[in-house]
Design an enzyme around this catalytic site. Structure first.
Site, short mmCIF file in Angstrom:
data_model
loop_
_atom_site.label_atom_id
_atom_site.label_comp_id
_atom_site.label_asym_id
_atom_site.label_seq_id
_atom_site.Cartn_x
_atom_site.Cartn_y
_atom_site.Cartn_z
N SER A 180 41.19 31.46 35.44
CA SER A 180 40.03 30.98 34.67
C SER A 180 39.56 29.61 35.14
O SER A 180 38.36 29.34 35.20
CB SER A 180 40.38 30.91 33.18
N ALA A 237 37.09 29.83 38.08
CA ALA A 237 35.93 30.73 38.02
C ALA A 237 34.66 29.95 38.32
O ALA A 237 34.28 29.04 37.57
CB ALA A 237 35.85 31.39 36.66
N GLU A 271 23.39 37.83 40.04
CA GLU A 271 24.47 38.09 40.97
C GLU A 271 24.47 39.57 41.35
O GLU A 271 23.64 40.35 40.86
CB GLU A 271 25.82 37.66 40.36
N ASP A 301 53.09 39.45 36.30
CA ASP A 301 54.29 39.37 35.47
C ASP A 301 54.12 40.07 34.12
O ASP A 301 55.04 40.74 33.65
CB ASP A 301 54.67 37.90 35.23
N HIS A 331 36.89 40.63 46.65
CA HIS A 331 35.65 39.83 46.72
C HIS A 331 35.24 39.70 48.18
O HIS A 331 36.05 39.36 49.04
CB HIS A 331 35.88 38.45 46.12
N ARG A 389 30.02 44.71 44.57
CA ARG A 389 31.07 44.08 45.38
C ARG A 389 31.86 45.09 46.20
O ARG A 389 32.25 44.80 47.33
CB ARG A 389 32.03 43.30 44.47
N HIS A 413 40.85 40.07 44.53
CA HIS A 413 40.23 39.14 43.59
C HIS A 413 40.51 39.45 42.12
O HIS A 413 40.76 38.54 41.35
CB HIS A 413 38.73 39.14 43.82
N GLU A 458 42.49 39.86 31.92
CA GLU A 458 42.72 40.62 33.15
C GLU A 458 43.99 41.44 33.12
O GLU A 458 44.10 42.45 33.81
CB GLU A 458 42.74 39.67 34.36
#
Length: 521
Positions: free
Chosen positions: A54, A57, A126, A223, A244, A290, A351, A375
Site C-alpha cells: 500500500s 501504490a 488508466e 504468509d 505489471h 494489463r 505485481h 490482496e
C-alpha cells in the site's frame, strides 16, 4: 515518518483484545478505523508502514467518478471486461457501489488529493478504463498519503494498539473449530506471542515477491495464505497473478514500477526504433488491459530481443513529468534515466495476487471467526486480471465492510485458555534458506510467469514438491518458517494453474513460442 504507538515488551506475553487485525496496509488500517467504535483493536504487522505494498501504490484510487447510476455502471462494465470473464458480477457491483462511501471517508480524513487551480479534483484514465476516474494524491504518492492519514487517525484512539516485527505463525482455534486469535513469532524469530481475540482479520497482502521479478516489497510473500491454508481455510484462484507491464529494467537494480497513470496521460511503449507496436496486439494500444500489454511485451521481446522495449515520455511538455510523477522521476534520475529526455527500459514483473483466501463481500472466510480482506483475500471481484487502481478501492471498501459485519455482533474473547500447548518444534524445510529462496523465485518465474506451458508448470511443481520434501522437525525459527510458507504458496499456485480456467496473461499453452533466430551474416 509517522509510527503508531507500540506495545511495551510484548514478547512471550498473552494478550486479549476484541479485534485482531494482521497486516498494516490500507485494508488493515481501514478495518481498524471502522472497528474502533465497537471495541479494542490490536494491529500486528511484520514491519513499519513501508513494509507493505500500500505504501508504494503510485497510480491512484479508481472510483465511479460522478457517482451516478451511469458512472457506476461504466465502472462495473470496465471491471468485468478487464477481468477476462472471471469476475463475480454481484461482488463487482458491491465494490463499485461502496465507492462513494469510502471517498467521503477519505475526505473527512483530509487526504490531500490533487486538485487544479480552482479546487476541482484531478482525475486521470488508466488501462482498460473507458473514462478518467482515478483520483490521485501527491502526484504518484497516493498509497502513502492514504495510508499515513488512516494510521494517524487510528493512533489517536486509546482503544488502538500496534505491534510490529512479529510474524504470523498459527491461527488459534477452540475445540469447535472457531478461530479465536493467533500466535506470532517474536522479533528474534523464536519466541511465541499468543493473541486471544473475538474476531481475527487477515490483511497480510499478496505473494508476488515470490517471483524472480516483482514490484512488491520483499515481505509480500503469501504468509497469510499459507497460515490460513494450514488451518483448513479454503484457498482459491491462486493461478491468477497480475504482471505489471511497465517496470523499470536496469541490470543490477531492483524492479521499480512505472505507474499505469503515465500511460493514462500519454506515455508510449516503443521499441528501440520508436515504433509503438502495442497496436499490433490491441486497438487500445498502451491503454489495453494489463494482461494484454504484459503478454505483448513478452512476445515482442522473444520475437525481437535485440530491439529492447521502452516507456517514452519525451514528448511531454518540459517539466510535466517531474511535476506529475515526482517520486518516479526522482528515482529514475538517480539511476541515470532522465524521463524528460530518455525513454526508460521496461520489462513486466509480478505485481498483484487476484486469488487467495476465499471470502465473501463482508470478509467472511470458510473458518468461523476468521476474516480476510485486501490482496490476501479472494472475493472474485478482479477475475483473472485486475482493473487498474481497483486495488485501493477494494482495500478501502472491504476494510469498511468487514467492520460492518463484525461490529453488528460484537465477538468478545472467550474466557479461559482453550489453546493447545504449542510445541517448540515445527516441520520446516532443511534446504539452505538463501539458496531456497533463490530457487523458489526462479521456479515460479519460469513455470508460472506471463506465458505458461504445461511441461514447465509440471516441472516446476515437481521441483517445489522436492524442496518441500526436505522438511524435518526442527526448532521454530522465523526465517526457515517463512521459506516453508513460500514453498506452500508456490505449490498452491502451480497446482491451481493445472486446473484453473484459461484466461488472459495467465493462460497455459502446449509449447513455448520459438524465439527469433538472429541472422548470422
Amino acid at each position: 515518518m509517522l509510527q503508531p504507538r507500540r506495545l511495551v515488551n510484548p514478547v512471550m506475553k498473552k494478550e486479549s483484545v476484541d479485534f485482531l487485525v494482521v497486516g498494516g496496509g490500507i485494508a488493515g488500517y481501514q478495518a481498524v478505523l471502522s472497528l474502533l467504535p465497537h471495541g479494542s483493536v490490536l494491529l500486528v504487522s511484520r514491519g513499519p508502514l513501508s513494509s507493505g505494498s500500500s505504501y508504494y501504490a503510485q497510480g491512484g484510487l479508481a472510483l465511479p467518478w460522478g457517482f451516478g447510476p451511469e458512472d457506476c455502471e461504466r465502472h462495473v462494465q470496465d471491471t468485468l471486461r478487464a477481468g477476462a470473464g472471471l469476475c463475480d458480477e454481484p461482488s463487482v457491483r458491491t465494490l463499485v457501489g461502496d465507492g462513494e462511501r469510502v471517498w467521503k471517508g477519505l475526505l473527512s480524513l483530509d487526504v490531500p488529493f490533487d486538485r487544479d487551480s480552482d479546487g476541482t479534483f484531478l482525475t486521470t484514465r488508466e488501462a482498460a478504463h473507458s473514462v478518467p476516474r482515478i483520483v490521485h494524491a501527491g502526484g504518484d504518492r497516493t498509497g502513502f498519503l492514504i495510508l499515513s492519514s488512516l494510521a494517524k487517525k487510528v493512533s489517536e484512539d486509546p482503544a488502538f494498539r500496534f505491534l510490529s516485527n512479529h510474524q504470523l505463525y498459527r491461527l488459534r482455534k477452540n475445540p469447535e473449530g472457531r478461530v479465536t486469535g493467533a500466535l506470532f513469532l517474536g522479533e528474534t524469530g523464536h519466541e511465541l506471542l499468543e493473541i486471544e481475540a473475538g474476531a481475527t482479520i487477515l490483511s497480510t497482502g499478496g505473494g508476488s515477491s515470490l517471483f524472480l521479478r516483482s514490484t512488491n516489497p520483499r515481505l509480500q510473500r503469501g504468509d497469510g495464505v499459507a497460515v490460513a491454508a494450514r488451518a483448513g481455510c479454503e484457498i482459491e484462484r491462486m493461478a491468477y497473478y497480475q504482471f505489471h507491464p511497465t517496470v523499470l529494467d536496469i541490470p543490477g537494480q531492483a524492479p521499480f514500477l512505472l505507474t499505469e497513470a503515465m500511460r493514462g496521460e500519454g506515455a508510449r511503449v516503443v521499441n528501440r526504433k520508436g515504433r509503438r507496436f502495442l497496436f499490433d496486439y490491441h486497438p487500445d494500444g498502451e491503454l489495453a488491459p494489463r494482461d494484454v500489454v504484459s503478454r505483448a511485451l513478452w512476445l515482442e521481446s522473444r520475437k525481437s530481443p535485440e530491439e529492447g522495449i521502452f516507456l517514452s515520455l519525451t514528448h511531454f511538455p518540459k517539466g510535466r513529468v517531474a511535476q506529475r510523477f515526482p517520486q518516479v522521476y526522482r528515482h529514475c534520475l538517480e539511476l541515470g534515466v532522465d524521463l524528460e529526455t530518455t525513454p526508460a527500459p521496461i520489462r513486466p514483473a509480478a505485481h498483484f495476487q487476484m486469488g487467495g483466501i476465499r471470502s465473501d463481500m463482508n470478509g467472511r472466510t470458510t473458518l468461523p471467526g476468521l476474516y480476510a480482506i485486501g490482496e490476501v483475500a479472494s472475493t472474485r471481484v478482479h477475475g483473472a486480471n485486475r482493473l487498474a487502481s481497483n486495488s485501493l478501492l477494494e482495500a478501502l471498501v472491504m476494510g469498511s465492510r468487514v467492520a460492518d459485519a463484525i461490529g453488528s455482533v460484537r465477538h468478545l474473547p472467550e474466557t479461559g485458555d482453550n489453546s493447545s500447548d504449542e510445541p517448540d518444534q515445527a516441520l520446516l524445510p532443511s534446504v539452505d534458506i538463501e539458496e531456497g529462496w533463490s530457487r523458489l523465485r526462479q521456479i515460479l518465474w519460469d513455470s508460472a510467469g506471463i506465458v505458461r506451458t504445461l511441461p514447465l508448470v509440471q516441472k516446476g511443481l515437481l521441483e517445489i514438491l522436492e524442496m518441500i520434501g526436505t522438511s524435518r522437525q526442527a526448532p521454530v525459527e522465523g526465517g526457515r518458517f517463512a521459506l516453508g510458507n513460500g514453498l506452500l504458496v508456490a505449490r498452491l499456485i502451480l497446482e491451481d494453474i493445472l486446473t484453473a480456467p484459461v484466461a488472459g496473461a495467465n493462460y497455459v499453452v502446449s509449447e513455448m513460442p520459438a524465439p527469433a533466430v538472429k541472422n548470422k551474416d
